[in-house]
Scaffold this motif. Structure first.
Motif, PDB file in Angstrom:
ATOM      1  N   ARG A 167      43.531  38.042  40.388  1.00 13.26           N
ATOM      2  CA  ARG A 167      44.568  37.584  41.306  1.00 13.26           C
ATOM      3  C   ARG A 167      44.131  36.249  41.914  1.00 13.26           C
ATOM      4  O   ARG A 167      42.951  36.037  42.205  1.00 13.26           O
ATOM      5  N   ASN A 168      45.118  35.361  42.151  1.00 11.14           N
ATOM      6  CA  ASN A 168      44.765  34.037  42.651  1.00 11.14           C
ATOM      7  C   ASN A 168      45.934  33.423  43.413  1.00 11.14           C
ATOM      8  O   ASN A 168      46.362  32.304  43.145  1.00 11.14           O
ATOM      9  N   SER A 169      46.440  34.168  44.394  1.00 15.46           N
ATOM     10  CA  SER A 169      47.615  33.708  45.128  1.00 15.46           C
ATOM     11  C   SER A 169      47.385  33.590  46.623  1.00 15.46           C
ATOM     12  O   SER A 169      48.329  33.344  47.369  1.00 15.46           O
ATOM     13  N   SER A 170      46.157  33.748  47.095  1.00 17.52           N
ATOM     14  CA  SER A 170      45.912  33.770  48.536  1.00 17.52           C
ATOM     15  C   SER A 170      44.524  33.251  48.850  1.00 17.52           C
ATOM     16  O   SER A 170      43.679  33.089  47.959  1.00 17.52           O
ATOM     17  N   THR A 171      44.273  33.018  50.125  1.00 16.33           N
ATOM     18  CA  THR A 171      42.932  32.608  50.544  1.00 16.33           C
ATOM     19  C   THR A 171      41.933  33.745  50.354  1.00 16.33           C
ATOM     20  O   THR A 171      40.742  33.492  50.154  1.00 16.33           O
ATOM     21  N   PHE A 172      42.389  34.985  50.435  1.00 13.94           N
ATOM     22  CA  PHE A 172      41.523  36.125  50.129  1.00 13.94           C
ATOM     23  C   PHE A 172      41.015  36.018  48.693  1.00 13.94           C
ATOM     24  O   PHE A 172      39.815  36.145  48.432  1.00 13.94           O
TER      25      PHE A 172
END
Length: 387
Positions: A167-172
């Motif tokens: 996953r790569n959609s957030s600062t997390f």
């Protein structure tokens, strides 16, 4: 201030503090049994409710230390006054950070948390070994201290492998990828310990991990959970037990939002989402506050709903009257079209279950055989399996 996986990620966030400011006080070599829990929080009501859960299910916790922005300090003090459970100390961020450091606070949520946690661990009134938590991690059953430290060694709880986290959609997500690259380069294990549940932390090893990673990239935003708990196992493996599978309900918020790496073997902590308690939410009708008369029954009711939703959603059936992220669109028309799609998909799934019966049986037999054999007695360094 919890991690928010769905927060958009800005560019160029940094979490660096001056290296001379990160030297901790002298810390003994051996960890003691922890009785202190540490939070970042600017949400008075949520923190107060969480502390009541901790007081009931984790009565061995004697002190909660909370780092908070100045504007939230008086609100937090009023909210926690009279709450049963551990004593509470509120630390103003201005007591730990200089004006220049506050000016450098990253805007991105995960980077900001890592920046603040590092300052908190280095300069705050924290024990040598303490429990790190967020203000929305709530116990659902009695939790003994041995859950975190047993025989002088720390237990840690992993929810995924960073090498497999795509996953790569957030600062997390950004923090997990940055941590994976640094850990892999340093030769450390790389499990994902941002499991949305409390974790035992060794102060000295925590700071060593950030020193090592920031030496590679001073501007990167690393995860304040995954980085230290993996790096600690590289430099001081004798301080840790083998990793365990995480024990969190509502991480992800709904079952099947992303594939489990390993399913929680027991649901011990809730990753609290207020919206799940509103009309149409999974826990609608259940109070967010700890029940006065029968907290175990309240907790078990939530576990039942989560478990049943998991079963239904996994078969593309959904609980009537409960909102979910798949069939709920931005408009009534969008929601209608999504429901029609999943109705057709459910019929297709029933056909697949019939024609793939032999293959599914073989996979189940393989999984059972793997469980009987147990973990690899000599696993690769980079993928140590949880207990």
């Amino acid at each position: 201030m919890p991690n928010e996986p769905d927060e958009p990620k800005p560019k160029g966030a940094a979490n660096r503090l001056g290296s001379d400011a990160m030297e901790p006080a002298a810390i003994p070599d051996r960890p003691d049994q922890p009785d202190q829990i540490a939070y970042l929080s600017n949400r008075p009501e949520i923190l107060a409710e969480t502390l009541s859960y901790v007081g009931h299910f984790m009565p061995w916790v004697r002190e909660a230390v909370v780092l908070s922005p100045s504007t939230s300090v008086p609100l937090l003090r009023r909210a926690v006054a009279g709450v049963g459970g551990p004593s509470v100390s509120i630390v103003d961020e201005t007591e730990l950070l200089s004006d220049a450091e506050r000016d450098r606070l990253p805007a991105a949520h995960s980077a900001r948390n890592a920046y603040l946690r590092r300052a908190f661990v280095s300069r705050g009134p924290l024990a040598d070994v303490f429990i790190q938590s967020d203000d929305d991690y709530r116990p659902l059953r009695p939790v003994p201290p041995e859950t975190f430290v047993e025989g002088g060694r720390l237990h840690s709880y992993a929810c995924h492998d960073l090498a497999l986290w795509r996953r790569n959609s957030s600062t997390f997500d950004e923090a997990q990828h940055a941590s994976y690259l640094a850990l892999n380069y340093l030769g450390a294990p790389h499990l994902l310990y941002a499991s949305h549940m409390p974790q035992a932390i060794d102060r000295r090893l925590y700071l060593q991990a950030f020193d090592a990673a920031l030496a590679l990239d001073p501007s990167a935003a690393f995860c304040e959970w995954s980085l230290p708990l993996n790096h600690g196992r590289l430099v001081a493996p004798e301080r840790f037990h083998a990793p365990r599978t995480f024990r969190t309900m509502c991480w992800p918020r709904y079952p099947h939002e992303w594939p489990f790496w390993r399913r929680p073997e027991e649901l011990t902590f809730e990753n609290f989402h207020p919206e799940l308690y509103t009309p149409g939410g999974l826990f609608a009708g259940i109070a967010t506050q700890l029940a006065v008369t029968n907290p175990q029954q309240q907790a078990f009711q939530k576990i039942q709903r989560w478990y049943n939703f998991d079963l239904e959603a996994g078969s593309l059936r959904f609980v009537p009257g409960v909102d979910d992220p798949w069939r709920t669109g931005a408009s009534p028309v969008s929601s209608f079209l999504r429901r029609r799609f999943f109705s057709a998909a459910r019929r297709g799934r029933r056909y697949w279950e019939y024609v793939a019966l032999e293959e599914r049986t073989q996979l189940m037999q393989l999984a059972g055989e793997s469980q009987r054999r147990g973990p690899d007695p000599d696993p690769p360094r980079s993928a140590v399996p949880p207990e």
